[in-house]
Design a protein around this motif. Structure first.
Motif, PDB file in Angstrom:
ATOM      1  N   ALA A 187       0.835  -1.205   0.000  1.00 23.48           N
ATOM      2  CA  ALA A 187       0.000   0.000   0.000  1.00 23.48           C
ATOM      3  C   ALA A 187       0.865   1.249   0.000  1.00 23.48           C
ATOM      4  O   ALA A 187       0.565   2.223  -0.719  1.00 23.48           O
ATOM      5  CB  ALA A 187      -0.933  -0.009   1.209  1.00 23.48           C
ATOM      6  N   ILE A 188       1.939   1.248   0.780  1.00 23.37           N
ATOM      7  CA  ILE A 188       2.839   2.401   0.795  1.00 23.37           C
ATOM      8  C   ILE A 188       3.479   2.592  -0.577  1.00 23.37           C
ATOM      9  O   ILE A 188       3.516   3.709  -1.122  1.00 23.37           O
ATOM     10  CB  ILE A 188       3.916   2.225   1.879  1.00 23.37           C
ATOM     11  CG1 ILE A 188       3.282   2.251   3.274  1.00 23.37           C
ATOM     12  CG2 ILE A 188       4.990   3.307   1.762  1.00 23.37           C
ATOM     13  CD1 ILE A 188       4.233   1.815   4.382  1.00 23.37           C
ATOM     14  N   ALA A 189       3.995   1.508  -1.145  1.00 22.26           N
ATOM     15  CA  ALA A 189       4.680   1.607  -2.431  1.00 22.26           C
ATOM     16  C   ALA A 189       3.726   2.029  -3.547  1.00 22.26           C
ATOM     17  O   ALA A 189       4.029   2.924  -4.347  1.00 22.26           O
ATOM     18  CB  ALA A 189       5.331   0.266  -2.771  1.00 22.26           C
ATOM     19  N   ARG A 190       2.567   1.422  -3.590  1.00 23.35           N
ATOM     20  CA  ARG A 190       1.625   1.669  -4.684  1.00 23.35           C
ATOM     21  C   ARG A 190       0.999   3.058  -4.610  1.00 23.35           C
ATOM     22  O   ARG A 190       0.806   3.716  -5.645  1.00 23.35           O
ATOM     23  CB  ARG A 190       0.526   0.604  -4.645  1.00 23.35           C
ATOM     24  CG  ARG A 190      -0.468   0.666  -5.792  1.00 23.35           C
ATOM     25  CD  ARG A 190       0.086   0.005  -7.031  1.00 23.35           C
ATOM     26  NE  ARG A 190      -0.884  -0.004  -8.119  1.00 23.35           N
ATOM     27  CZ  ARG A 190      -0.632  -0.493  -9.327  1.00 23.35           C
ATOM     28  NH1 ARG A 190       0.554  -1.020  -9.568  1.00 23.35           N
ATOM     29  NH2 ARG A 190      -1.543  -0.460 -10.267  1.00 23.35           N
ATOM     30  N   LEU A 191       0.674   3.508  -3.401  1.00 25.74           N
ATOM     31  CA  LEU A 191      -0.057   4.769  -3.251  1.00 25.74           C
ATOM     32  C   LEU A 191       0.844   5.970  -3.003  1.00 25.74           C
ATOM     33  O   LEU A 191       0.489   7.096  -3.378  1.00 25.74           O
ATOM     34  CB  LEU A 191      -1.074   4.649  -2.110  1.00 25.74           C
ATOM     35  CG  LEU A 191      -2.144   3.560  -2.290  1.00 25.74           C
ATOM     36  CD1 LEU A 191      -3.044   3.500  -1.064  1.00 25.74           C
ATOM     37  CD2 LEU A 191      -2.947   3.775  -3.567  1.00 25.74           C
ATOM     38  N   LEU A 192       1.996   5.762  -2.366  1.00 25.12           N
ATOM     39  CA  LEU A 192       2.877   6.885  -2.053  1.00 25.12           C
ATOM     40  C   LEU A 192       4.071   6.987  -2.997  1.00 25.12           C
ATOM     41  O   LEU A 192       4.687   8.053  -3.098  1.00 25.12           O
ATOM     42  CB  LEU A 192       3.382   6.784  -0.610  1.00 25.12           C
ATOM     43  CG  LEU A 192       2.308   6.760   0.488  1.00 25.12           C
ATOM     44  CD1 LEU A 192       2.951   6.725   1.872  1.00 25.12           C
ATOM     45  CD2 LEU A 192       1.369   7.958   0.359  1.00 25.12           C
ATOM     46  N   LEU A 193       4.402   5.899  -3.689  1.00 19.88           N
ATOM     47  CA  LEU A 193       5.507   5.888  -4.655  1.00 19.88           C
ATOM     48  C   LEU A 193       5.022   5.295  -5.977  1.00 19.88           C
ATOM     49  O   LEU A 193       5.599   4.325  -6.487  1.00 19.88           O
ATOM     50  CB  LEU A 193       6.690   5.083  -4.101  1.00 19.88           C
ATOM     51  CG  LEU A 193       7.314   5.575  -2.801  1.00 19.88           C
ATOM     52  CD1 LEU A 193       8.295   4.544  -2.246  1.00 19.88           C
ATOM     53  CD2 LEU A 193       8.009   6.918  -3.012  1.00 19.88           C
ATOM     54  N   PRO A 194       3.962   5.823  -6.559  1.00 19.06           N
ATOM     55  CA  PRO A 194       3.331   5.164  -7.710  1.00 19.06           C
ATOM     56  C   PRO A 194       4.217   5.082  -8.946  1.00 19.06           C
ATOM     57  O   PRO A 194       4.003   4.210  -9.798  1.00 19.06           O
ATOM     58  CB  PRO A 194       2.099   6.035  -7.977  1.00 19.06           C
ATOM     59  CG  PRO A 194       2.453   7.370  -7.408  1.00 19.06           C
ATOM     60  CD  PRO A 194       3.279   7.079  -6.191  1.00 19.06           C
ATOM     61  N   ALA A 195       5.211   5.947  -9.062  1.00 24.29           N
ATOM     62  CA  ALA A 195       6.058   5.940 -10.257  1.00 24.29           C
ATOM     63  C   ALA A 195       7.296   5.069 -10.087  1.00 24.29           C
ATOM     64  O   ALA A 195       8.091   4.942 -11.025  1.00 24.29           O
ATOM     65  CB  ALA A 195       6.479   7.367 -10.598  1.00 24.29           C
ATOM     66  N   GLY A 476       6.449  -4.374  -6.559  1.00 21.71           N
ATOM     67  CA  GLY A 476       5.201  -3.733  -6.187  1.00 21.71           C
ATOM     68  C   GLY A 476       4.555  -2.978  -7.312  1.00 21.71           C
ATOM     69  O   GLY A 476       3.991  -3.548  -8.231  1.00 21.71           O
ATOM     70  N   PRO A 477       4.618  -1.645  -7.326  1.00 12.48           N
ATOM     71  CA  PRO A 477       3.970  -0.852  -8.349  1.00 12.48           C
ATOM     72  C   PRO A 477       4.466  -1.204  -9.736  1.00 12.48           C
ATOM     73  O   PRO A 477       5.592  -1.690  -9.918  1.00 12.48           O
ATOM     74  CB  PRO A 477       4.361   0.588  -7.967  1.00 12.48           C
ATOM     75  CG  PRO A 477       4.619   0.526  -6.502  1.00 12.48           C
ATOM     76  CD  PRO A 477       5.222  -0.824  -6.273  1.00 12.48           C
ATOM     77  N   GLY A 478       3.646  -0.928 -10.734  1.00  8.72           N
ATOM     78  CA  GLY A 478       4.025  -1.168 -12.110  1.00  8.72           C
ATOM     79  C   GLY A 478       3.439  -2.427 -12.683  1.00  8.72           C
ATOM     80  O   GLY A 478       3.648  -2.745 -13.849  1.00  8.72           O
ATOM     81  N   ARG A 479       2.662  -3.157 -11.893  1.00 12.44           N
ATOM     82  CA  ARG A 479       2.039  -4.388 -12.378  1.00 12.44           C
ATOM     83  C   ARG A 479       0.648  -4.097 -12.883  1.00 12.44           C
ATOM     84  O   ARG A 479      -0.098  -3.366 -12.250  1.00 12.44           O
ATOM     85  CB  ARG A 479       1.983  -5.407 -11.247  1.00 12.44           C
ATOM     86  CG  ARG A 479       3.379  -5.757 -10.744  1.00 12.44           C
ATOM     87  CD  ARG A 479       3.881  -7.041 -11.360  1.00 12.44           C
ATOM     88  NE  ARG A 479       5.302  -7.178 -11.178  1.00 12.44           N
ATOM     89  CZ  ARG A 479       6.125  -7.605 -12.135  1.00 12.44           C
ATOM     90  NH1 ARG A 479       5.670  -7.855 -13.318  1.00 12.44           N
ATOM     91  NH2 ARG A 479       7.404  -7.754 -11.894  1.00 12.44           N
TER      92      ARG A 479
END
Length: 479
Positions: A187-195, A476-479
């Motif tokens: 949740a931290i990675a996806r919502l706070l570091l989305p790029a 995490g993010p980018g999927r």
């Protein structure tokens, strides 16, 4: 043969195997932060030894031994032998006549030493009793990761131990732990570091884990400056089962949503993610891969089952954020899979609750940041499902922090366990009122036992296997 009979027979076979292995490996020769050095204690004898796998053991025996041997299982951290949770507890127990013993576990592998801990503890019993004689009674005791070891000893130790006392125990096991921690990290990675593409599992080194911890902690620190960021921190905290009461602070009111988030943020600012990621690396070392996943997790459903859901909804509304949109983002991007062999290894080595063979008293603080009190709920469900609920009692101390027990609270709990072992009944000995009276009467350092019922653990998986298995993914993010 009934399922219950087969289960009991399986436990008996395991106990016999462990006992035989312990006899072969014992020799007749001499979590959390690193343990403090042992202080001088009023012992008639301080003994040491080494087991076949290289684990060391220590024991302290008072001049006036009361015949009870306490086998202590230490928590996550350096594999150094300890025989008591603190120096103050050691001094008090020795003064009351107890003999103490404990092992380091195998020092050659991960600090998550669950592959060897139970075996080494049983082997330590053999080595110590060969030196001091057969105890009148043997009780197990463990804290944190050692609370998980302690629950395994209570499960498998019939005939070897007579009862067990767990404190701040990681009794939900490694897979539940890694899964709900993964949800918070994700949740931290996806919502706070989305790029950014943040590695969340399968760390190649301790340094890699530490780098991710810093990356996530920096993101939380920056987010705390805005209402939108604070709402998302609260969401991650809900998935982490993080208490909303931090050390040195007055407990916030039931609907003081901002105050609750501020105290959850305290835990992040104090470095909880460094411990989380370091622990994940150690678990992955021990089980041979990643035993956590989020593919298939419905994050809206996960939040709905959290005791913190009202807080999260209120903070999102106040910040003008669309909570449903963030939850859809999390669910649609959840693609992290587990390694099947690691899941199976964690189930074999790092789980508990499949049943009990001796009475177990578990004690937990109500605001534990590292091993949430909700783990006790998960563990009790499993013990009851195995048909052994009558052997389990749980008690709670109203205090912030992990394993933050006074000496009086520890000794009073031990006396309550002894009552159960001596009489065959719990009676009222393990009730909050009785434990509080017993602890206060010791005149030591105070007590705070309270009536308490932990919420359900927010985890959203069965904790035993993953159908989302694929060894190629772990970001995490980018999927």
């Amino acid at each position: 043969m009934s399922v219950s009979t087969r289960t009991r027979a399986s436990r008996t076979r395991l106990r016999i195997a462990l006992a035989a292995l312990a006899t072969l490996t014992a020799t007749a020769l001499t979590a959390l932060p690193a343990p403090a050095a042992r202080a001088d204690s009023p012992a008639a004898g301080s003994l040491t030894g080494t087991l076949a796998d290289g684990a060391t053991w220590i024991a302290d025996v008072p001049e006036q031994w009361n015949g009870t041997l306490l086998l202590f299982s230490h928590g996550f951290g350096p594999t150094v032998a300890r025989d008591a949770p603190t120096d103050a507890v050691r001094t008090e127990l020795l003064a009351e006549g107890y003999a103490l013993a404990g092992s380091s576990y195998d020092p050659h592998g991960s600090m998550w030493a669950l592959e060897s801990a139970e075996r080494d503890q049983f082997a330590t019993l053999d080595a110590v009793t060969a030196k001091i004689g057969t105890p009148r009674r043997t009780l197990a005791m463990g804290q944190s990761m050692g609370g998980l070891v302690n629950a395994q000893l209570a499960r498998d130790g019939g005939g070897r131990i007579d009862g067990a006392l767990g404190q701040c125990g990681l009794v939900a096991g490694a897979t539940d732990l890694d899964n709900y921690q993964l949800d918070a990290e994700y949740a931290i990675a996806r919502l706070l570091l989305p790029a950014q593409d943040v590695q969340l599992v399968r760390f190649g080194s301790a340094d890699a884990a530490a780098a991710v911890a810093k990356q996530l902690t920096d993101a939380v620190t920056a987010a705390q400056a805005t209402p939108q960021g604070r709402a998302r921190i609260a969401l991650a905290a809900a998935f982490l089962n993080l208490p909303a009461w931090s050390p040195g602070r007055t407990k916030p009111g039931a609907t003081d949503w901002a105050g609750q988030e501020a105290q959850q943020y305290d835990w992040f600012a104090q470095g909880i993610l460094a411990f989380v990621e370091g622990g994940r690396y150690a678990v992955e070392q021990s089980v041979g891969g990643s035993n956590s996943w989020n593919r298939g997790v419905d994050y809206a459903g996960l939040l709905a089952g959290s005791a913190h859901a009202p807080q999260v909804r209120a903070l999102y509304t106040a910040a003008g954020l669309d909570l449903d949109a963030d939850l859809r983002t999390l669910t649609s991007g959840a693609a992290i899979t587990a390694d099947p062999a690691a899941v199976l290894t964690a189930r074999r080595t790092s789980s508990a609750g499949q049943g009990l063979e001796v009475p177990l008293l578990d004690v937990h603080t109500t605001a534990d940041n590292l091993v949430p009190v909700e783990q006790e709920n998960r563990f009790a469900e499993r013990v009851r499902a195995a048909g052994d609920g009558a052997l389990l009692r749980q008690a709670y101390v109203e205090r912030q922090g992990h394993c933050a027990f006074t000496t009086a609270e520890t000794v009073a709990a031990l006396h309550a366990l002894e009552h159960r072992v001596d009489t065959g009944r719990w009676d009222d000995a393990a009730t909050p009122d009785a434990l509080q009276r017993s602890a206060t009467a010791l005149g030591l350092d105070g007590a705070a036992y309270v009536p308490y019922e932990p919420a359900r653990l927010t985890v959203g998986r069965d904790g035993t296997r993953s159908t989302a298995v694929d060894t190629r993914h772990g970001r995490g993010p980018g999927r």
